[in-house]
Design a protein around this motif. Structure first.
Motif, PDB file in Angstrom:
ATOM      1  N   CYS A 107     116.627   1.849 128.518  1.00 29.77           N
ATOM      2  CA  CYS A 107     116.016   2.641 127.667  1.00 29.77           C
ATOM      3  C   CYS A 107     116.773   3.887 127.756  1.00 29.77           C
ATOM      4  CB  CYS A 107     114.617   3.049 127.710  1.00 29.77           C
ATOM      5  SG  CYS A 107     113.560   1.748 127.338  1.00 29.77           S
ATOM      6  N   LEU A 126     113.948   7.375 124.470  1.00 28.44           N
ATOM      7  CA  LEU A 126     114.599   6.649 123.246  1.00 28.44           C
ATOM      8  C   LEU A 126     114.163   6.989 122.180  1.00 28.44           C
ATOM      9  CD1 LEU A 126     116.683   4.494 122.841  1.00 28.44           C
ATOM     10  CD2 LEU A 126     114.829   2.910 123.256  1.00 28.44           C
ATOM     11  N   SER A 158     110.735   7.139 129.613  1.00 26.61           N
ATOM     12  CA  SER A 158     112.037   6.640 129.121  1.00 26.61           C
ATOM     13  C   SER A 158     111.940   6.060 127.650  1.00 26.61           C
ATOM     14  CB  SER A 158     112.645   5.544 130.022  1.00 26.61           C
ATOM     15  OG  SER A 158     111.792   4.454 129.870  1.00 26.61           O
ATOM     16  N   CYS A 197     115.653  10.296 120.731  1.00 30.05           N
ATOM     17  CA  CYS A 197     117.097  10.014 120.648  1.00 30.05           C
ATOM     18  C   CYS A 197     117.304   9.423 119.135  1.00 30.05           C
ATOM     19  CB  CYS A 197     117.731   9.254 121.613  1.00 30.05           C
ATOM     20  SG  CYS A 197     117.804  10.622 123.051  1.00 30.05           S
ATOM     21  N   PHE A 247     120.337   3.353 126.247  1.00 26.87           N
ATOM     22  CA  PHE A 247     120.515   3.309 124.828  1.00 26.87           C
ATOM     23  C   PHE A 247     120.152   4.786 124.059  1.00 26.87           C
ATOM     24  CE2 PHE A 247     119.255  -1.186 124.589  1.00 26.87           C
ATOM     25  CZ  PHE A 247     120.678  -1.951 124.189  1.00 26.87           C
ATOM     26  N   GLY A 248     119.286   5.515 124.812  1.00 30.67           N
ATOM     27  CA  GLY A 248     119.050   6.852 124.363  1.00 30.67           C
ATOM     28  C   GLY A 248     120.455   7.714 124.478  1.00 30.67           C
TER      29      GLY A 248
END
Length: 125
Positions: free
Chosen positions: A114, A41, A37, A44, A117-118
């Motif tokens: 995570c 993130l 993860s 991204c 947020f990504g």
């Protein structure tokens, strides 16, 4: 010992009393999900950053393929690192140190945050 090793051993020792034989597998799965993860993130973030800079580095399908290969590599490397002799050596070092117990609920939420947020960064494109 790295922070991931300390988190792994903390989870392992907390789950060892409740799930004797599955504690190692659960801790291994969690640490792999956490690292994957974090890689998601970061990927991204760099995708959003490079898009804002008008730089085209990878196609979407190639980026997804690269992420899957990296995820498989992370899980395989964790499987090798946290099984057998190396885990016993880390366990001996961990038991000599002051024990750090992390809250399992907080640790369970970190990979979810995570990933969210990504996806938030991907939505901003």
């Amino acid at each position: 010992m790295t922070k991931f090793n300390i988190i792994y051993l903390s989870i392992f020792h907390q789950l060892k009393a409740k799930y004797k034989q599955k504690a190692n597998s659960i801790a291994l799965f969690y640490i792999s999900i956490l690292q994957i993860s974090i890689v998601f993130l970061l990927g991204c973030f760099f995708l959003a950053f490079l898009t804002q800079m008008h730089v085209s580095v990878l196609a979407k399908s190639k980026a997804i393929t690269l992420f899957i290969i990296i995820a498989a590599g992370i899980h395989f490397s964790n499987w090798l690192g946290y099984s057998g002799k190396q885990r016993k050596e880390m366990n001996a070092k961990y038991l000599k140190q002051k024990k750090v117990n992390y809250n399992l609920m907080v640790l369970a939420v970190i990979p979810i945050i995570c990933v969210l947020f990504g996806f938030l960064l991907l939505q901003s494109l």
